[in-house]
Scaffold this active site. Sequence first.
Site, short mmCIF file in Angstrom:
data_model
loop_
_atom_site.label_atom_id
_atom_site.label_comp_id
_atom_site.label_asym_id
_atom_site.label_seq_id
_atom_site.Cartn_x
_atom_site.Cartn_y
_atom_site.Cartn_z
N CYS A 101 -17.01 27.91 -3.93
CA CYS A 101 -17.07 26.44 -4.04
C CYS A 101 -16.55 25.76 -2.78
CB CYS A 101 -16.23 25.98 -5.23
SG CYS A 101 -16.59 26.77 -6.80
N ASP A 102 -15.44 26.24 -2.25
CA ASP A 102 -14.71 25.49 -1.23
C ASP A 102 -14.63 26.15 0.14
OD1 ASP A 102 -14.14 23.57 -3.20
OD2 ASP A 102 -12.37 24.68 -3.86
N CYS A 157 -11.63 29.05 -5.91
CA CYS A 157 -13.06 29.38 -5.82
C CYS A 157 -13.51 29.33 -4.37
CB CYS A 157 -13.88 28.41 -6.66
SG CYS A 157 -15.66 28.75 -6.63
#
Length: 309
Positions: A137-138, A134
């Site tokens: 997300c990261d 992701c």
Amino acid sequence: MEKIQLLILGSGPAGYTAAIYACRAGIQTVVYEGLVPGGQLTQTTDIENFPGYPNGVNGFQMMEDFKAQAQRFGAQVRYGLATRTDFSARPLRVEIDGADWVEATAVIIATGASAKYLGLPSEEKFKGSGVSACATCDGFFYKGKDVAVVGGGDTACEEATYLAGMCRKVYLIVRRDVLRASKAMQERVFNTPNIEVLWRHRTREILGDANGVTGVSLDNDAEGTVVTKDIDGFFLAIGHHPNSEVFQPWVEVDEQGYIITEGKSCRTNVPGVFAAGDVQDPTYRQAVNAAAAGCRAAMDAERWMAENA
């Protein structure tokens, strides 16, 4: 056979949020955690884009906070996996761990979706320490660094261009000599100067040390050689698999297996069965969106039970 008012299957942001709302509405609620208690977020180290955590939070800790809040309002949280379902009649029936059946007035499916991986031992070794599925997300953790994205479809191109906005260099590893992505997404990739497409390359191994990912070893099928790229992050963008198989005899799904819900609601085609989170969301796949869906599912279930009491 045990009888439950509301049975929630899955324990990520969607499942726990649904439990919080249902319990506050006075509904007897049981949550079965599934294969990965807490969901995918427990495999993520730091989360910095969820509201309410200004300094970020460890993914496992955040899910423990969700769980504690649900239990505070009376949710029974149990280990267990749904292995069979019978939604042909009322009450709804679910088999847990291939052994015991439970009956429920209503069911919320929040079993999530699993990212597809290449199957390399090094993927598992560095998951959460440089390996991610992701970018949204990261990606922030790799600002100014070099990363690689695997895949050739729209998702891979979108993740590569997203990462290019913050990373120094993005390698897009493509197994074939063409992209499967739409023309528009391809143009975005080709017009982004810090994205380098590695055509006809396959990941041989992810390299790293005690601090995480340091590089990737690739088979260059075009030249029959092995090459190494120094990177700090390795992103998988080869798709997700919704965990919906056990419900498919009864619940309508799309061609990818994502559960279809009615309009903006969380209602499925089966009365009394609702779906929330990544198991019905092929687009956003974010914790905050899953939590919002869990809220909607609980409210939909509460209204349905009141109308059908």
